[in-house]
Design an enzyme around this catalytic site. Sequence first.
Site, PDB file in Angstrom:
ATOM      1  N   PHE A  80       0.818  -1.217   0.000  1.00 27.94           N
ATOM      2  CA  PHE A  80       0.000   0.000   0.000  1.00 27.94           C
ATOM      3  C   PHE A  80       0.850   1.264   0.000  1.00 27.94           C
ATOM      4  CE2 PHE A  80      -2.723  -3.008   2.409  1.00 27.94           C
ATOM      5  CZ  PHE A  80      -3.897  -2.897   1.699  1.00 27.94           C
ATOM      6  N   SER A 124      -5.077   1.764  -9.019  1.00 25.54           N
ATOM      7  CA  SER A 124      -6.182   2.723  -8.894  1.00 25.54           C
ATOM      8  C   SER A 124      -6.939   2.822 -10.208  1.00 25.54           C
ATOM      9  CB  SER A 124      -5.578   4.086  -8.545  1.00 25.54           C
ATOM     10  OG  SER A 124      -6.541   5.090  -8.704  1.00 25.54           O
ATOM     11  N   TYR A 148       0.623  11.431 -10.198  1.00 25.42           N
ATOM     12  CA  TYR A 148       0.237  10.343  -9.295  1.00 25.42           C
ATOM     13  C   TYR A 148      -0.228   9.132 -10.097  1.00 25.42           C
ATOM     14  CZ  TYR A 148      -2.908   7.493  -6.480  1.00 25.42           C
ATOM     15  OH  TYR A 148      -3.544   6.424  -5.902  1.00 25.42           O
ATOM     16  N   LYS A 152       1.244   4.997 -10.868  1.00 26.91           N
ATOM     17  CA  LYS A 152       0.520   3.711 -10.824  1.00 26.91           C
ATOM     18  C   LYS A 152       0.678   2.959 -12.142  1.00 26.91           C
ATOM     19  CE  LYS A 152      -1.151   4.164  -6.657  1.00 26.91           C
ATOM     20  NZ  LYS A 152      -0.529   3.400  -5.570  1.00 26.91           N
ATOM     21  N   PRO A 292     -10.450  20.894 -12.319  1.00 24.55           N
ATOM     22  CA  PRO A 292      -9.778  20.417 -13.528  1.00 24.55           C
ATOM     23  C   PRO A 292      -9.394  18.942 -13.395  1.00 24.55           C
ATOM     24  CG  PRO A 292      -8.805  22.485 -12.780  1.00 24.55           C
ATOM     25  CD  PRO A 292      -9.760  22.052 -11.714  1.00 24.55           C
ATOM     26  N   GLY A 293      -9.581  18.199 -14.468  1.00 21.65           N
ATOM     27  CA  GLY A 293      -9.165  16.790 -14.477  1.00 21.65           C
ATOM     28  C   GLY A 293     -10.232  15.816 -14.029  1.00 21.65           C
TER      29      GLY A 293
HETATM   30  P1  NAD Z   1      -2.574   6.406   3.138  1.00 25.39           P
HETATM   31  O1  NAD Z   1      -1.762   7.605   2.849  1.00 25.39           O
HETATM   32  O2  NAD Z   1      -3.569   6.472   4.228  1.00 25.39           O
HETATM   33  O3  NAD Z   1      -1.614   5.160   3.408  1.00 25.39           O
HETATM   34  C1  NAD Z   1      -0.363   5.026   2.774  1.00 25.39           C
HETATM   35  C2  NAD Z   1       0.659   4.644   3.841  1.00 25.39           C
HETATM   36  O4  NAD Z   1       1.929   4.486   3.214  1.00 25.39           O
HETATM   37  C3  NAD Z   1       0.818   5.706   4.934  1.00 25.39           C
HETATM   38  O5  NAD Z   1       0.706   5.079   6.198  1.00 25.39           O
HETATM   39  C4  NAD Z   1       2.221   6.268   4.703  1.00 25.39           C
HETATM   40  O6  NAD Z   1       2.821   6.681   5.908  1.00 25.39           O
HETATM   41  C5  NAD Z   1       2.926   5.092   4.057  1.00 25.39           C
HETATM   42  N1  NAD Z   1       4.051   5.443   3.192  1.00 25.39           N
HETATM   43  C6  NAD Z   1       4.075   6.347   2.173  1.00 25.39           C
HETATM   44  N2  NAD Z   1       5.286   6.380   1.627  1.00 25.39           N
HETATM   45  C7  NAD Z   1       6.064   5.490   2.294  1.00 25.39           C
HETATM   46  C8  NAD Z   1       7.426   5.072   2.182  1.00 25.39           C
HETATM   47  N3  NAD Z   1       8.263   5.619   1.292  1.00 25.39           N
HETATM   48  N4  NAD Z   1       7.870   4.127   3.037  1.00 25.39           N
HETATM   49  C9  NAD Z   1       7.053   3.585   3.967  1.00 25.39           C
HETATM   50  N5  NAD Z   1       5.765   3.946   4.130  1.00 25.39           N
HETATM   51  C10 NAD Z   1       5.281   4.881   3.281  1.00 25.39           C
HETATM   52  O7  NAD Z   1      -3.283   5.979   1.751  1.00 25.39           O
HETATM   53  P2  NAD Z   1      -4.467   4.953   1.487  1.00 25.39           P
HETATM   54  O8  NAD Z   1      -5.681   5.720   1.140  1.00 25.39           O
HETATM   55  O9  NAD Z   1      -4.521   3.934   2.563  1.00 25.39           O
HETATM   56  O10 NAD Z   1      -3.934   4.309   0.138  1.00 25.39           O
HETATM   57  C11 NAD Z   1      -3.143   3.143   0.138  1.00 25.39           C
HETATM   58  C12 NAD Z   1      -2.709   2.848  -1.289  1.00 25.39           C
HETATM   59  O11 NAD Z   1      -3.870   2.742  -2.119  1.00 25.39           O
HETATM   60  C13 NAD Z   1      -1.849   3.937  -1.904  1.00 25.39           C
HETATM   61  O12 NAD Z   1      -0.847   3.321  -2.701  1.00 25.39           O
HETATM   62  C14 NAD Z   1      -2.813   4.696  -2.774  1.00 25.39           C
HETATM   63  O13 NAD Z   1      -2.176   5.302  -3.870  1.00 25.39           O
HETATM   64  C15 NAD Z   1      -3.753   3.595  -3.235  1.00 25.39           C
HETATM   65  N6  NAD Z   1      -5.095   4.088  -3.602  1.00 25.39           N
HETATM   66  C16 NAD Z   1      -5.812   4.842  -2.702  1.00 25.39           C
HETATM   67  C17 NAD Z   1      -7.061   5.333  -3.075  1.00 25.39           C
HETATM   68  C18 NAD Z   1      -7.855   6.197  -2.127  1.00 25.39           C
HETATM   69  O14 NAD Z   1      -8.785   6.879  -2.590  1.00 25.39           O
HETATM   70  N7  NAD Z   1      -7.575   6.179  -0.817  1.00 25.39           N
HETATM   71  C19 NAD Z   1      -7.586   5.038  -4.341  1.00 25.39           C
HETATM   72  C20 NAD Z   1      -6.840   4.264  -5.212  1.00 25.39           C
HETATM   73  C21 NAD Z   1      -5.581   3.785  -4.831  1.00 25.39           C
HETATM   74  N1  UFG Z   2     -15.809  16.494  -5.044  1.00 22.41           N
HETATM   75  C1  UFG Z   2     -16.499  17.637  -4.719  1.00 22.41           C
HETATM   76  N2  UFG Z   2     -16.038  18.391  -3.673  1.00 22.41           N
HETATM   77  C2  UFG Z   2     -14.931  18.043  -2.948  1.00 22.41           C
HETATM   78  C3  UFG Z   2     -14.237  16.858  -3.305  1.00 22.41           C
HETATM   79  C4  UFG Z   2     -14.700  16.112  -4.371  1.00 22.41           C
HETATM   80  O1  UFG Z   2     -17.492  17.983  -5.340  1.00 22.41           O
HETATM   81  O2  UFG Z   2     -14.561  18.777  -2.031  1.00 22.41           O
HETATM   82  C5  UFG Z   2     -16.312  15.665  -6.149  1.00 22.41           C
HETATM   83  C6  UFG Z   2     -15.316  15.521  -7.284  1.00 22.41           C
HETATM   84  O3  UFG Z   2     -15.481  16.539  -8.225  1.00 22.41           O
HETATM   85  C7  UFG Z   2     -15.686  14.134  -7.836  1.00 22.41           C
HETATM   86  C8  UFG Z   2     -16.203  13.372  -6.623  1.00 22.41           C
HETATM   87  O4  UFG Z   2     -16.525  14.360  -5.651  1.00 22.41           O
HETATM   88  O5  UFG Z   2     -16.738  14.274  -8.739  1.00 22.41           O
HETATM   89  C9  UFG Z   2     -15.181  12.410  -6.045  1.00 22.41           C
HETATM   90  O6  UFG Z   2     -13.965  13.112  -5.825  1.00 22.41           O
HETATM   91  P1  UFG Z   2     -12.774  12.508  -4.962  1.00 22.41           P
HETATM   92  O7  UFG Z   2     -11.696  13.534  -4.922  1.00 22.41           O
HETATM   93  O8  UFG Z   2     -13.295  12.002  -3.671  1.00 22.41           O
HETATM   94  O9  UFG Z   2     -12.339  11.231  -5.802  1.00 22.41           O
HETATM   95  P2  UFG Z   2     -11.794  11.098  -7.295  1.00 22.41           P
HETATM   96  O10 UFG Z   2     -12.769  10.236  -8.021  1.00 22.41           O
HETATM   97  O11 UFG Z   2     -11.481  12.392  -7.890  1.00 22.41           O
HETATM   98  O12 UFG Z   2     -10.409  10.344  -7.088  1.00 22.41           O
HETATM   99  C10 UFG Z   2     -10.204   9.340  -6.096  1.00 22.41           C
HETATM  100  C11 UFG Z   2      -8.755   9.418  -5.624  1.00 22.41           C
HETATM  101  C12 UFG Z   2      -7.853   9.056  -6.762  1.00 22.41           C
HETATM  102  C13 UFG Z   2      -8.229   7.723  -7.285  1.00 22.41           C
HETATM  103  C14 UFG Z   2      -9.680   7.692  -7.697  1.00 22.41           C
HETATM  104  C15 UFG Z   2     -10.088   6.319  -8.134  1.00 22.41           C
HETATM  105  O13 UFG Z   2      -8.466  10.721  -5.167  1.00 22.41           O
HETATM  106  O14 UFG Z   2      -6.540   9.006  -6.302  1.00 22.41           O
HETATM  107  O15 UFG Z   2     -10.488   8.085  -6.597  1.00 22.41           O
HETATM  108  O16 UFG Z   2      -9.743   5.394  -7.170  1.00 22.41           O
HETATM  109  F1  UFG Z   2      -7.483   7.430  -8.339  1.00 22.41           F
END
Ligand code: NAD
Ligand code: UFG
Length: 339
Positions: A80, A124, A148, A152, A292-293
């Site tokens: 993770f 992701s 980011y 991935k 944006p995006g």
């Molecule tokens: P998070 O930030 O809560 O957890 C990530 C953990 O990794 C943290 O505890 C951080 O301290 C640790 N970490 C970061 N860099 C490190 C390093 N160099 N060495 C050791 N530890 C390190 O994030 P999360 O939401 O639990 O996400 C976990 C994974 O899932 C991430 O790779 C993230 O990109 C991926 N992901 C998350 C989401 C989301 O919306 N939360 C969506 C898609 C993918």
């Molecule tokens: N949104 C708002 N207001 C906010 C935050 C978000 O209206 O303050 C809206 C966004 O425009 C979007 C939806 O809520 O339409 C969800 O936004 P999030 O930022 O919660 O999630 P995203 O779908 O943009 O992206 C998330 C993670 C990405 C990941 C993706 C798919 O941030 O890293 O989900 O897993 F890649």
Amino acid sequence: MNVLVTGGAGYIGTHTCVELMEAGHEISVLDNFSNSNPEALKRVSEITGKEFPIHQVDLLDAKAVEGVFSQGSYDAVIHFAGLKAVGESVQKPLEYYMNNVTGTLVLCQAMQKHGVTRLVFSSSATVYGTAEKMPLTEDLPIAAINPYGRTKVMIEQILTDLAASSQQFSIALLRYFNPVGAHKSGRIGEDPSGIPNNLTPYISKVAVGVLPELPVFGNDYDTPDGTCIRDYIHVMDLANGHVKALEKISSTTGVNAYNLGTGVGYSVMDVIHAFEQASGVKIRYRVTDRRPGDAPVSYADATKAGNELGWKAKRTLLEMCEDLWRWQSNNANGYQSQR
Ligand code: NAD
Ligand code: UFG
């Protein structure tokens, strides 16, 4: 199995640690706590009644990572650890490529050296970039639109090359959709530092009065209510997907990508309404410009995970909001709240 969980102190990691131990696995956590709090792991022990080794190590520190593999005998790694904020990755691309890509290379080198060949990687839905064909299937071309997301894509490619180089490796690339909610206990949950980037932590902070109102990023999209649609998935369903993936890679080799989503899309307004129903709190919001995006619509086809992993998301949007609210209302300031 004995599983090393990198980033195990984070949001998805902690929930997966609970699910892994409840499925009978043993775990060790490697985390540098750059985006997490050691308190989270204490609470994982509290929930499960089990202690486990914790290595405060940075994945960029190859020597220290090597030390972790020398001390333990692991059957698999769930990876993770990484930085995950899209906006920050645009400001600090080198930090993101270094941490996420190099961190993964260091991990894989140590795994290879120590003969650990099973890996579950946190990918992701962001890897689908601007794909418009919904629902998203794993066979679509991958091409992200921000640094980011590109980390991935790169890591998926590196792991695919690794699996191709040796018949030994067995790797699952789990493409998460939008994780929401918390463990039923209300003891662990998402604890973003500063102002949240994501929708549901933002809503919950408005509900507890930490933030004044939610910006809704545009209501002029071509969707039924004009707001964007996403595939929100309960974090415990997501955690269970890792246990299923671990079982799968124990009996296969090669690399496989799986979407972990519910297959159902909800709009921003749907989420606000579900949260209001779950919490009984009216959410103040204001419609602002589009962010944006942002893709107008994104949701998964999770058939492959159903067929090959025997996994399916079970929990509803209302349950996600109820569990998020329990966590947030008991811990207004996350892990810095009460003990
Ligand atoms: P998070 O930030 O809560 O957890 C990530 C953990 O990794 C943290 O505890 C951080 O301290 C640790 N970490 C970061 N860099 C490190 C390093 N160099 N060495 C050791 N530890 C390190 O994030 P999360 O939401 O639990 O996400 C976990 C994974 O899932 C991430 O790779 C993230 O990109 C991926 N992901 C998350 C989401 C989301 O919306 N939360 C969506 C898609 C993918
Ligand atoms: N949104 C708002 N207001 C906010 C935050 C978000 O209206 O303050 C809206 C966004 O425009 C979007 C939806 O809520 O339409 C969800 O936004 P999030 O930022 O919660 O999630 P995203 O779908 O943009 O992206 C998330 C993670 C990405 C990941 C993706 C798919 O941030 O890293 O989900 O897993 F890649």
